[in-house]
Every structure is written in structure tokens, then in C-alpha cells.
Design a protein around this motif. Sequence first.
Motif, PDB file in Angstrom:
ATOM      1  N   UNK A 204      38.859   7.754  21.708  1.00 25.50           N
ATOM      2  CA  UNK A 204      38.917   6.348  22.099  1.00 25.50           C
ATOM      3  C   UNK A 204      40.046   6.114  23.088  1.00 25.50           C
ATOM      4  N   UNK A 205      40.217   4.844  23.445  1.00 27.12           N
ATOM      5  CA  UNK A 205      41.280   4.459  24.378  1.00 27.12           C
ATOM      6  C   UNK A 205      42.617   5.047  23.926  1.00 27.12           C
ATOM      7  N   UNK A 206      43.396   5.474  24.865  1.00 24.64           N
ATOM      8  CA  UNK A 206      44.726   5.996  24.550  1.00 24.64           C
ATOM      9  C   UNK A 206      44.683   7.360  23.900  1.00 24.64           C
ATOM     10  N   UNK A 207      43.579   8.091  24.097  1.00 25.90           N
ATOM     11  CA  UNK A 207      43.456   9.453  23.577  1.00 25.90           C
ATOM     12  C   UNK A 207      43.546   9.532  22.062  1.00 25.90           C
TER      13      UNK A 207
ATOM     14  N   UNK B 133      45.089   3.984  13.752  1.00 31.26           N
ATOM     15  CA  UNK B 133      44.729   3.438  15.056  1.00 31.26           C
ATOM     16  C   UNK B 133      45.856   2.548  15.576  1.00 31.26           C
ATOM     17  N   UNK B 134      46.329   2.837  16.779  1.00 32.33           N
ATOM     18  CA  UNK B 134      47.372   2.031  17.413  1.00 32.33           C
ATOM     19  C   UNK B 134      46.704   0.903  18.203  1.00 32.33           C
ATOM     20  N   UNK B 135      47.101  -0.323  17.854  1.00 37.63           N
ATOM     21  CA  UNK B 135      46.607  -1.511  18.547  1.00 37.63           C
ATOM     22  C   UNK B 135      47.796  -2.271  19.113  1.00 37.63           C
TER      23      UNK B 135
ATOM     24  N   UNK C  25      33.349   0.667  18.640  1.00 40.35           N
ATOM     25  CA  UNK C  25      33.769   0.787  17.237  1.00 40.35           C
ATOM     26  C   UNK C  25      34.359  -0.540  16.790  1.00 40.35           C
ATOM     27  N   UNK C  26      33.893  -1.014  15.649  1.00 43.70           N
ATOM     28  CA  UNK C  26      34.404  -2.272  15.113  1.00 43.70           C
ATOM     29  C   UNK C  26      34.682  -2.159  13.626  1.00 43.70           C
ATOM     30  N   UNK C  27      35.329  -3.178  13.060  1.00 44.90           N
ATOM     31  CA  UNK C  27      35.633  -3.199  11.634  1.00 44.90           C
ATOM     32  C   UNK C  27      35.952  -4.626  11.211  1.00 44.90           C
TER      33      UNK C  27
ATOM     34  N   UNK D 299      29.773   1.600  14.048  1.00 38.93           N
ATOM     35  CA  UNK D 299      29.446   2.128  15.372  1.00 38.93           C
ATOM     36  C   UNK D 299      28.460   1.160  16.023  1.00 38.93           C
ATOM     37  N   UNK D 300      28.824   0.683  17.220  1.00 45.39           N
ATOM     38  CA  UNK D 300      27.991  -0.283  17.931  1.00 45.39           C
ATOM     39  C   UNK D 300      27.734   0.207  19.353  1.00 45.39           C
ATOM     40  N   UNK D 301      27.003  -0.590  20.086  1.00 44.69           N
ATOM     41  CA  UNK D 301      26.851  -0.300  21.510  1.00 44.69           C
ATOM     42  C   UNK D 301      28.176  -0.600  22.215  1.00 44.69           C
ATOM     43  N   UNK D 302      28.504   0.097  23.289  1.00 44.08           N
ATOM     44  CA  UNK D 302      29.771  -0.155  23.990  1.00 44.08           C
ATOM     45  C   UNK D 302      29.758  -1.543  24.628  1.00 44.08           C
ATOM     46  N   UNK D 303      30.959  -2.082  24.839  1.00 41.69           N
ATOM     47  CA  UNK D 303      31.049  -3.377  25.515  1.00 41.69           C
ATOM     48  C   UNK D 303      31.932  -4.330  24.761  1.00 41.69           C
ATOM     49  N   UNK D 304      31.357  -5.024  23.774  1.00 44.16           N
ATOM     50  CA  UNK D 304      32.089  -6.103  23.107  1.00 44.16           C
ATOM     51  C   UNK D 304      32.917  -5.634  21.918  1.00 44.16           C
ATOM     52  N   UNK D 305      32.878  -4.355  21.564  1.00 44.82           N
ATOM     53  CA  UNK D 305      33.580  -3.865  20.379  1.00 44.82           C
ATOM     54  C   UNK D 305      35.087  -3.824  20.598  1.00 44.82           C
ATOM     55  N   UNK D 306      35.826  -3.728  19.489  1.00 43.76           N
ATOM     56  CA  UNK D 306      37.305  -3.693  19.572  1.00 43.76           C
ATOM     57  C   UNK D 306      37.798  -2.425  20.264  1.00 43.76           C
TER      58      UNK D 306
END
Length: 327
Positions: free
Chosen positions: A287-290, A243-245, A315-317, A259-266
Motif C-alpha cells: 500500500x501507500x508508503x511501502x 498501519x501508519x495514517x 482497502x477499508x475498515x 477489499x474493495x475496488x480502488x478509488x474511494x477506499x482509505x
Amino acid sequence: MRSDLDLELVKLTKRYGDTVAVDGIDHLFHAGTYACLLGPSGCGKSSTLRMIAGHEGVSAGSVVLGGRDVSQLPPAKRGTAMMFQSYALFPHLSVADNVAFSLRMKGVDAAARKARALEMLDLVDMTAHADRLPAQLSGGQQQRVALARALVTEPQVLLLDEPLSALDPFLRVRMRGELRRLQRELGITFVHVTHGQDEALALADEIVVMNNAVIEQAGPTRAVFDAPATAFVARFLGSHNVIALPDGQFAIRSDALRVTEPGAARLQGRVTGVEYQGTHVALTAATDGDQEVTALLTDQDFFGAPKEPGQAIGLGWDDRAAHLLRA
């Protein structure tokens, strides 16, 4: 601490014309280790194994076994033995005579070589088939005979070139256990070439991951799996997402993603696939950035809050689950 039976590769190189198959690799295999050379086809792992065995000439560098440079010695003088992918049994010889063949070539008398062959067949649970021909054996039985034949010379290092690839999946898993048992019982070094990640993880004390003729990463199996050093290693071992951050590229195990609800996740994403795997469910998302990622969820977690393709998710971790990768 080094042992007098360690196997060391020093700047080992193999060229075929203008093609470099193995590019100056260095590695120390400690005595008594079960090591897997792991990598895709064409990465140099089989050429490395064949140079250790003496079945391929060394273009540069050396193979050192027990402090002795064996690079220029014939295979029979090295203290190694090789088990080939095809097993290469002599079709006209009985199982016992196949196992005893190398001892016959060394001039060992008939009674002694028969006793030694039967001892090896007992080790691999094939004594009852000693008088059969290879064609009368199953694939798994032929593999056991090939193992016994490789071990009969009491090598310091046993070299295995994709030994399980010809077996069906059920037998492959069973024979993994047999190989591990044998290695522990004999206490000698096994160097095993495979492109199967599950095979390497199940068998090896140490993994040496090769790519493009060099060693990409090496170390204890669990350490390499838990902390891959490069994106290639992370992807090749499987069960990791790259994953590119904004602060770099990270490897995160699939089972560490939440796996969470969308919104506050990374990461924000959209479900692209759901695959039921029995005890787990593999959920893939764009996800973001394809970027495509996979989260491995327990069946209880997934079916407690099921997701459908096309659904928006977060998505979080945990921070400790993300390993920074080098370029």
C-alpha cells in the motif's frame, strides 16, 4: 481482590554480567489463573520462569507467593514445581518411580509415595504404563509423566517451560486441551512460557507479552489480542496489520479489512500475494508508503470477486476496528 495464593513479581531483575535479561518487571498472577509468558527468543521469559522456580538467582527484586518472599528459598521449599522443556525423566527409573522421586527425597514412606504416584498417573491417564521405562514411551506419554511428577508435590504454582515444543503438531493441539483440563480440574496457577501465539491464545486466561527484558503488555487474553498496545505486540500476536495514517499508527485485525475496488477506499494498494488457507484466503498487498498489509477473507468472499497478484485494490475498515498504538 488479592488471594493468599497469588504470585507476585516485584521489580524482578536478572543480570548476566553486563547483560540485563529481565529488567525490573512487576506483575501479579492471581491464584487459579492459566497465564502465558509470551515473546520472542531472548526476551527474558524463560529467565523469569526460572527465577520464580528458584533455578536462577534473583539479581534484584523479589518473588512473592502467598504473601511470602520466596526469592531466597530453594526450589523445593517455594510451593512451586517446574516442568522442563526436555521432560528430564530418569531413564533408569520406571514411570511410577519417576513420579514418586521427589516424595522419596522428602522421606515419604514407600507405600504412601506409590499411592500418590498412582493417583497422579491416573490424573494424566498413564496408570497402565506405571512399570515402563521412559524409553518405552512416546513423546506425548513422556510429557504426561513429567506433568504427573511436577504435580505430585501439590504445588501452589506449576511452571511450564515450552512444554509442547518437542511434540508433533497434531499431538501439540491435543495436549493443549489436556493442559487446560488439568488446570481447571486442579484449580492451581499455571505459568506457561511459549513463543507460540496460537498456543498462548488457546490456553491462557491471561497473556504477559515480553520484549527486550520488560513486559510490553499484560492482561486478559482476548483483551490483549483485540487491543494491542504497541506495534510490537500487534505484530507478534499475528493476525494484525500495523498501519501508519496521518493521525497516528493503528493496529487493524486482518479479518477486519475489506477489499474493495480502488478509488474511494482509505488505502490504495496492489495485490502481492494470494494464499488459500481452506476456510479463508490470505491476501497480501503493498500500500501507500511501502506498507504491506494482509486481509483475511472468507473463501466465499474472495472467490466471489477474486483478485490476482499485481491487481490494484482498495482497502477499508470500520472505525471501531482500528486501535491507536502508543509509540
